[in-house]
Design a protein around this motif. Structure first.
Motif, PDB file in Angstrom:
ATOM      1  N   ARG A  46      -4.898 -15.732 104.192  1.00 49.97           N
ATOM      2  CA  ARG A  46      -5.187 -15.367 105.582  1.00 49.97           C
ATOM      3  C   ARG A  46      -6.067 -14.123 105.661  1.00 49.97           C
ATOM      4  O   ARG A  46      -6.997 -14.055 106.459  1.00 49.97           O
ATOM      5  CB  ARG A  46      -3.876 -15.156 106.349  1.00 49.97           C
ATOM      6  N   GLU A  47      -5.798 -13.139 104.823  1.00 50.18           N
ATOM      7  CA  GLU A  47      -6.627 -11.933 104.799  1.00 50.18           C
ATOM      8  C   GLU A  47      -8.065 -12.289 104.435  1.00 50.18           C
ATOM      9  O   GLU A  47      -9.018 -11.791 105.047  1.00 50.18           O
ATOM     10  CB  GLU A  47      -6.064 -10.913 103.811  1.00 50.18           C
ATOM     11  N   ASP A  48      -8.233 -13.163 103.437  1.00 50.97           N
ATOM     12  CA  ASP A  48      -9.571 -13.586 103.040  1.00 50.97           C
ATOM     13  C   ASP A  48     -10.290 -14.284 104.194  1.00 50.97           C
ATOM     14  O   ASP A  48     -11.477 -14.055 104.430  1.00 50.97           O
ATOM     15  CB  ASP A  48      -9.511 -14.530 101.837  1.00 50.97           C
ATOM     16  N   GLU A  49      -9.568 -15.123 104.900  1.00 52.56           N
ATOM     17  CA  GLU A  49     -10.191 -15.848 106.007  1.00 52.56           C
ATOM     18  C   GLU A  49     -10.645 -14.888 107.104  1.00 52.56           C
ATOM     19  O   GLU A  49     -11.751 -15.018 107.643  1.00 52.56           O
ATOM     20  CB  GLU A  49      -9.223 -16.883 106.570  1.00 52.56           C
ATOM     21  N   LEU A  50      -9.822 -13.895 107.423  1.00 47.80           N
ATOM     22  CA  LEU A  50     -10.225 -12.893 108.416  1.00 47.80           C
ATOM     23  C   LEU A  50     -11.453 -12.114 107.936  1.00 47.80           C
ATOM     24  O   LEU A  50     -12.367 -11.832 108.719  1.00 47.80           O
ATOM     25  CB  LEU A  50      -9.068 -11.925 108.681  1.00 47.80           C
ATOM     26  N   PHE A  51     -11.475 -11.791 106.653  1.00 53.27           N
ATOM     27  CA  PHE A  51     -12.602 -11.061 106.068  1.00 53.27           C
ATOM     28  C   PHE A  51     -13.882 -11.890 106.151  1.00 53.27           C
ATOM     29  O   PHE A  51     -14.936 -11.404 106.584  1.00 53.27           O
ATOM     30  CB  PHE A  51     -12.268 -10.698 104.615  1.00 53.27           C
ATOM     31  N   TYR A  52     -13.813 -13.165 105.782  1.00 56.42           N
ATOM     32  CA  TYR A  52     -15.000 -14.022 105.843  1.00 56.42           C
ATOM     33  C   TYR A  52     -15.461 -14.218 107.280  1.00 56.42           C
ATOM     34  O   TYR A  52     -16.666 -14.211 107.557  1.00 56.42           O
ATOM     35  CB  TYR A  52     -14.741 -15.373 105.182  1.00 56.42           C
ATOM     36  N   ASP A  53     -14.517 -14.399 108.198  1.00 54.71           N
ATOM     37  CA  ASP A  53     -14.889 -14.541 109.610  1.00 54.71           C
ATOM     38  C   ASP A  53     -15.619 -13.297 110.102  1.00 54.71           C
ATOM     39  O   ASP A  53     -16.597 -13.391 110.853  1.00 54.71           O
ATOM     40  CB  ASP A  53     -13.663 -14.820 110.477  1.00 54.71           C
ATOM     41  N   TYR A  54     -15.165 -12.129 109.673  1.00 54.79           N
ATOM     42  CA  TYR A  54     -15.845 -10.892 110.044  1.00 54.79           C
ATOM     43  C   TYR A  54     -17.271 -10.867 109.486  1.00 54.79           C
ATOM     44  O   TYR A  54     -18.228 -10.556 110.212  1.00 54.79           O
ATOM     45  CB  TYR A  54     -15.059  -9.669 109.557  1.00 54.79           C
ATOM     46  N   LEU A  55     -17.424 -11.201 108.198  1.00 49.71           N
ATOM     47  CA  LEU A  55     -18.765 -11.199 107.595  1.00 49.71           C
ATOM     48  C   LEU A  55     -19.694 -12.173 108.322  1.00 49.71           C
ATOM     49  O   LEU A  55     -20.865 -11.857 108.553  1.00 49.71           O
ATOM     50  CB  LEU A  55     -18.694 -11.553 106.108  1.00 49.71           C
ATOM     51  N   ILE A  56     -19.176 -13.319 108.676  1.00 46.91           N
ATOM     52  CA  ILE A  56     -19.980 -14.301 109.409  1.00 46.91           C
ATOM     53  C   ILE A  56     -20.422 -13.711 110.744  1.00 46.91           C
ATOM     54  O   ILE A  56     -21.584 -13.851 111.152  1.00 46.91           O
ATOM     55  CB  ILE A  56     -19.190 -15.615 109.618  1.00 46.91           C
ATOM     56  N   SER A  57     -19.526 -12.999 111.415  1.00 50.66           N
ATOM     57  CA  SER A  57     -19.835 -12.455 112.743  1.00 50.66           C
ATOM     58  C   SER A  57     -20.899 -11.360 112.696  1.00 50.66           C
ATOM     59  O   SER A  57     -21.598 -11.153 113.687  1.00 50.66           O
ATOM     60  CB  SER A  57     -18.563 -11.920 113.417  1.00 50.66           C
ATOM     61  N   VAL A  58     -21.022 -10.665 111.563  1.00 49.29           N
ATOM     62  CA  VAL A  58     -21.997  -9.569 111.483  1.00 49.29           C
ATOM     63  C   VAL A  58     -23.208  -9.906 110.614  1.00 49.29           C
ATOM     64  O   VAL A  58     -24.104  -9.066 110.468  1.00 49.29           O
ATOM     65  CB  VAL A  58     -21.336  -8.252 110.994  1.00 49.29           C
ATOM     66  N   ALA A  59     -23.256 -11.099 110.070  1.00 49.18           N
ATOM     67  CA  ALA A  59     -24.394 -11.483 109.224  1.00 49.18           C
ATOM     68  C   ALA A  59     -25.682 -11.428 110.037  1.00 49.18           C
ATOM     69  O   ALA A  59     -25.718 -11.895 111.178  1.00 49.18           O
ATOM     70  CB  ALA A  59     -24.175 -12.877 108.644  1.00 49.18           C
ATOM     71  N   PRO A  60     -26.746 -10.868 109.465  1.00 44.95           N
ATOM     72  CA  PRO A  60     -27.974 -10.660 110.233  1.00 44.95           C
ATOM     73  C   PRO A  60     -28.855 -11.899 110.416  1.00 44.95           C
ATOM     74  O   PRO A  60     -29.800 -11.852 111.200  1.00 44.95           O
ATOM     75  CB  PRO A  60     -28.721  -9.598 109.423  1.00 44.95           C
ATOM     76  N   SER A  61     -28.565 -12.984 109.715  1.00 44.80           N
ATOM     77  CA  SER A  61     -29.396 -14.182 109.879  1.00 44.80           C
ATOM     78  C   SER A  61     -28.521 -15.435 109.864  1.00 44.80           C
ATOM     79  O   SER A  61     -27.406 -15.420 109.333  1.00 44.80           O
ATOM     80  CB  SER A  61     -30.435 -14.276 108.751  1.00 44.80           C
ATOM     81  N   GLN A  62     -29.065 -16.496 110.426  1.00 35.81           N
ATOM     82  CA  GLN A  62     -28.333 -17.765 110.430  1.00 35.81           C
ATOM     83  C   GLN A  62     -28.150 -18.279 109.009  1.00 35.81           C
ATOM     84  O   GLN A  62     -27.107 -18.850 108.683  1.00 35.81           O
ATOM     85  CB  GLN A  62     -29.056 -18.808 111.296  1.00 35.81           C
ATOM     86  N   GLU A  63     -29.131 -18.062 108.166  1.00 34.38           N
ATOM     87  CA  GLU A  63     -29.014 -18.496 106.769  1.00 34.38           C
ATOM     88  C   GLU A  63     -27.800 -17.852 106.103  1.00 34.38           C
ATOM     89  O   GLU A  63     -27.016 -18.527 105.428  1.00 34.38           O
ATOM     90  CB  GLU A  63     -30.294 -18.142 105.991  1.00 34.38           C
ATOM     91  N   GLU A  64     -27.630 -16.564 106.306  1.00 28.74           N
ATOM     92  CA  GLU A  64     -26.496 -15.859 105.705  1.00 28.74           C
ATOM     93  C   GLU A  64     -25.173 -16.324 106.322  1.00 28.74           C
ATOM     94  O   GLU A  64     -24.179 -16.488 105.601  1.00 28.74           O
ATOM     95  CB  GLU A  64     -26.677 -14.344 105.848  1.00 28.74           C
ATOM     96  N   LYS A  65     -25.157 -16.534 107.624  1.00 32.34           N
ATOM     97  CA  LYS A  65     -23.954 -17.062 108.270  1.00 32.34           C
ATOM     98  C   LYS A  65     -23.573 -18.404 107.649  1.00 32.34           C
ATOM     99  O   LYS A  65     -22.404 -18.646 107.344  1.00 32.34           O
ATOM    100  CB  LYS A  65     -24.175 -17.236 109.780  1.00 32.34           C
ATOM    101  N   ASP A  66     -24.568 -19.277 107.455  1.00 37.65           N
ATOM    102  CA  ASP A  66     -24.310 -20.599 106.889  1.00 37.65           C
ATOM    103  C   ASP A  66     -23.784 -20.505 105.460  1.00 37.65           C
ATOM    104  O   ASP A  66     -22.867 -21.243 105.073  1.00 37.65           O
ATOM    105  CB  ASP A  66     -25.578 -21.458 106.922  1.00 37.65           C
ATOM    106  N   ILE A  67     -24.344 -19.601 104.676  1.00 37.52           N
ATOM    107  CA  ILE A  67     -23.894 -19.419 103.291  1.00 37.52           C
ATOM    108  C   ILE A  67     -22.441 -18.957 103.266  1.00 37.52           C
ATOM    109  O   ILE A  67     -21.613 -19.510 102.538  1.00 37.52           O
ATOM    110  CB  ILE A  67     -24.806 -18.425 102.540  1.00 37.52           C
ATOM    111  N   ILE A  68     -22.123 -17.958 104.072  1.00 33.38           N
ATOM    112  CA  ILE A  68     -20.759 -17.416 104.075  1.00 33.38           C
ATOM    113  C   ILE A  68     -19.775 -18.449 104.630  1.00 33.38           C
ATOM    114  O   ILE A  68     -18.648 -18.571 104.134  1.00 33.38           O
ATOM    115  CB  ILE A  68     -20.693 -16.079 104.849  1.00 33.38           C
ATOM    116  N   GLN A  69     -20.192 -19.219 105.621  1.00 33.23           N
ATOM    117  CA  GLN A  69     -19.323 -20.287 106.142  1.00 33.23           C
ATOM    118  C   GLN A  69     -19.029 -21.315 105.053  1.00 33.23           C
ATOM    119  O   GLN A  69     -17.895 -21.784 104.941  1.00 33.23           O
ATOM    120  CB  GLN A  69     -19.969 -20.982 107.342  1.00 33.23           C
ATOM    121  N   SER A  70     -20.044 -21.656 104.246  1.00 28.34           N
ATOM    122  CA  SER A  70     -19.811 -22.636 103.177  1.00 28.34           C
ATOM    123  C   SER A  70     -18.835 -22.074 102.145  1.00 28.34           C
ATOM    124  O   SER A  70     -17.979 -22.807 101.635  1.00 28.34           O
ATOM    125  CB  SER A  70     -21.129 -23.054 102.518  1.00 28.34           C
ATOM    126  N   ILE A  71     -18.929 -20.788 101.870  1.00 29.75           N
ATOM    127  CA  ILE A  71     -17.999 -20.146 100.935  1.00 29.75           C
ATOM    128  C   ILE A  71     -16.591 -20.141 101.531  1.00 29.75           C
ATOM    129  O   ILE A  71     -15.618 -20.490 100.859  1.00 29.75           O
ATOM    130  CB  ILE A  71     -18.471 -18.715 100.584  1.00 29.75           C
TER     131      ILE A  71
END
Length: 170
Positions: A46-71
Motif C-alpha cells: 500500500r505504501e508503494d502504491e501511494l508513492f507511485y500515485d504521487y510520482l504519477i501526479s507530479v511527473a512533468p510529461s505524459q510519457e513519464e506518467k505512462d512509464i510510472i503507471q506501467s511500473i
C-alpha cells in the motif's frame, strides 16, 4: 600426486571426486526465509502504491506518467503473484495493513532516485525469495518478478536521463 578436493561449506551438499555424481541441496535458502520475505514484500504494497500515485501526479510529461503507471501496474501484479505463492504454500492469506502513510520525497527527481534504488534492493530480496521456493513453478513466477524489477530500474534510469536532458536544455 593429486591435490585433495576441498568442498565448499554449504549445508546438505555432498561432494565426490571429480567426474563422479554429486548430490546437491535443493537450495541455499529455506522456504521459511522465502515466506518471510514474501510477507515483507506484500506488507509494503500500500505504501508503494501511494508513492507511485504521487510520482504519477507530479511527473512533468505524459510519457513519464505512462512509464510510472506501467511500473505501478506491474507492482500490483507482483503483489498478487506473491500472495498466490504464499497462500499456495501455507494455506493462509496475507493480510496487508490498512492504515499506511508514506513520506513525500523532496522533489520529483528525488522520488525517482528513491524508486530506482528501491527496485534494485527488491531484486536482491526477490533473488533470495526465488532461491527458497520449492519448485520450478514458483521459481519461474519469482523470476518473472525479478526481471520486471530490473526492467523497472532501467525505466527509472531513462526518466532520470530525461530530467538531465531537460536541465541541459536539450
Amino acid at each position: 600426486m593429486s591435490i585433495p578436493y576441498k568442498p565448499l561449506n554449504y549445508p546438505a551438499r555432498q561432494y565426490y571426486q571429480y567426474g563422479n555424481m554429486r548430490q546437491q541441496p535443493m537450495s541455499y535458502k529455506s522456504l521459511q526465509e522465502a515466506l518471510t520475505l514474501i510477507m515483507q514484500a506484500v506488507a509494503g504494497e500500500r505504501e508503494d502504491e501511494l508513492f507511485y500515485d504521487y510520482l504519477i501526479s507530479v511527473a512533468p510529461s505524459q510519457e513519464e506518467k505512462d512509464i510510472i503507471q506501467s511500473i505501478r501496474n506491474d507492482e500490483r501484479k507482483h503483489n498478487q503473484m506473491f500472495r498466490t505463492i504464499y497462500q499456495d504454500l501455507t494455506g493462509q492469506a496475507i493480510m496487508a495493513p490498512t492504515d499506511i502513510m508514506f513520506e513525500k520525497p523532496k522533489s520529483y527527481v528525488d522520488g525517482i532516485r528513491k524508486a530506482l534504488f528501491g527496485e534494485l534492493a527488491a531484486v536482491e530480496r526477490y533473488r533470495d525469495i526465488r532461491a527458497g521456493l520449492p519448485d520450478r513453478f514458483y521459481r519461474d513466477m519469482a523470476f518473472e518478478i525479478l526481471t520486471d524489477e530490473l526492467k523497472h530500474a532501467s525505466k527509472y534510469n531513462y526518466i532520470l536521463n530525461l530530467d538531465l536532458s531537460r536541465m541541459m536544455g536539450k
